[in-house]
Design a protein around this motif. Sequence first.
Motif, short mmCIF file in Angstrom:
data_model
loop_
_atom_site.label_atom_id
_atom_site.label_comp_id
_atom_site.label_asym_id
_atom_site.label_seq_id
_atom_site.Cartn_x
_atom_site.Cartn_y
_atom_site.Cartn_z
N TRP A 264 5.86 5.31 -11.52
CA TRP A 264 5.35 3.96 -11.33
C TRP A 264 6.31 2.90 -11.85
O TRP A 264 6.38 1.80 -11.29
N THR B 297 5.92 7.59 -6.81
CA THR B 297 6.11 7.76 -8.25
C THR B 297 7.61 7.83 -8.52
O THR B 297 8.40 8.09 -7.60
N GLU C 148 0.82 -1.20 0.00
CA GLU C 148 0.00 0.00 0.00
C GLU C 148 0.86 1.26 0.00
O GLU C 148 0.55 2.25 -0.66
N SER D 199 2.42 1.94 -3.41
CA SER D 199 1.44 2.42 -4.39
C SER D 199 1.28 3.94 -4.34
O SER D 199 0.71 4.54 -5.26
N GLN D 200 1.79 4.58 -3.29
CA GLN D 200 1.69 6.03 -3.18
C GLN D 200 2.85 6.74 -3.89
O GLN D 200 2.80 7.96 -4.07
N GLU E 24 -5.96 6.53 -10.44
CA GLU E 24 -5.57 7.78 -11.10
C GLU E 24 -6.55 8.14 -12.22
O GLU E 24 -6.74 9.33 -12.52
N ARG F 94 -3.53 0.81 -9.32
CA ARG F 94 -2.92 2.15 -9.27
C ARG F 94 -3.43 3.00 -10.43
O ARG F 94 -3.79 4.17 -10.25
N TRP F 95 -3.47 2.40 -11.63
CA TRP F 95 -3.96 3.12 -12.80
C TRP F 95 -5.42 3.54 -12.60
O TRP F 95 -5.80 4.67 -12.92
#
Length: 340
Positions: free
Chosen positions: A21, A19, A13, A16-17, A53, A49-50
């Motif tokens: 990616w 960048t 988790e 996933s925050q 966004e 994740r995509w």
Amino acid sequence: MGLARNQVPLAHEGLSQLTPWRSVAYLRDLLMQCGVLPPADRHLLLFQRWLAEKLPTVSDPEHRKLLDLFATWHIQRRLRTLAGRGPLTGSQTQQARNKLYLAINFLDHLAQRGRALADCTQADVDTWCAGGYTARRLTHSFLRWAMQSKHMPTVTIPHRSTANPAPITQHQRLALLRQLVNRDDIPLQGRVAAVLVLLYAQPLTRITRLSSDDVQHEDGKVLVRLGDPPSPVPAPFDGMLLNYLGHRPNTKTATNPDARWLFPGRRAGQPMTPEAGAPRLRQLGFPTRPGRTAAIRQLVLQAPVPVIARMLGYNDDHTTRLAEEAGGTWRHYAPGDHAR
């Protein structure tokens, strides 16, 4: 820096925050390979994740709510089911993204006609499907979900053909197999992959998931485990396969020191992706789907359908249909007859 300063937890988790990616995905693979993070399906994580966004970019709040429900209860549910059977592929998550893109476009199509999804008519669907875009077939799953969940009235979804492309001829198949023996200008990796397509009708999605343990060398015979029982590898392809086994690429890097994949990829613990293998075979002139269809049609002319299906890891119904198309003589075979 966030990880180094304990600002981001060292967990899936937390990663996933971060960048960008691509760098995060590379780091995640390394951490899973080293046992720092528990195993997780990387393609499912990338899709989630995509999605997180993409959804906020949909300006219409009602559309965004519908798309969130569709992604949660249809797309992600299906991806989790597939991930439970084996690692997801890039093509599977790309198709999932395409389904959402087409759902967004369909809702925009309705809005341009002054309608909401709840007011959708047969004419709206027919006009959309008549647009001439092959990819619009991916809208069908959204339409079915919307009807089943009572978000739109019941309509008829236009039929689409699911026929495979025409297979190559047996003469073409044998000529391509001869080339695989003699063309030293083709990398050994590509030649072995093409053999598995043309001899055993295997799709690249399965080929790239094979491990080195699936190649067995016993009593002077080489077998490849595609189903049950393992399939014998005839000469001269048996020698080619054993030679490749000792010279697999991407096994001398820090990311794959103990790789067991038959076709190791460049990422830690990951095999080569079908998306990377397919263009190489096409560029070399080796068809995949037409070659697979030709191979399985030839095989079902030589042995009972259930035997071929089990040996290749295929579905009996699919193999039976191909046997009937090929005019096979085993259509009335009853299981167990071959043992008499």
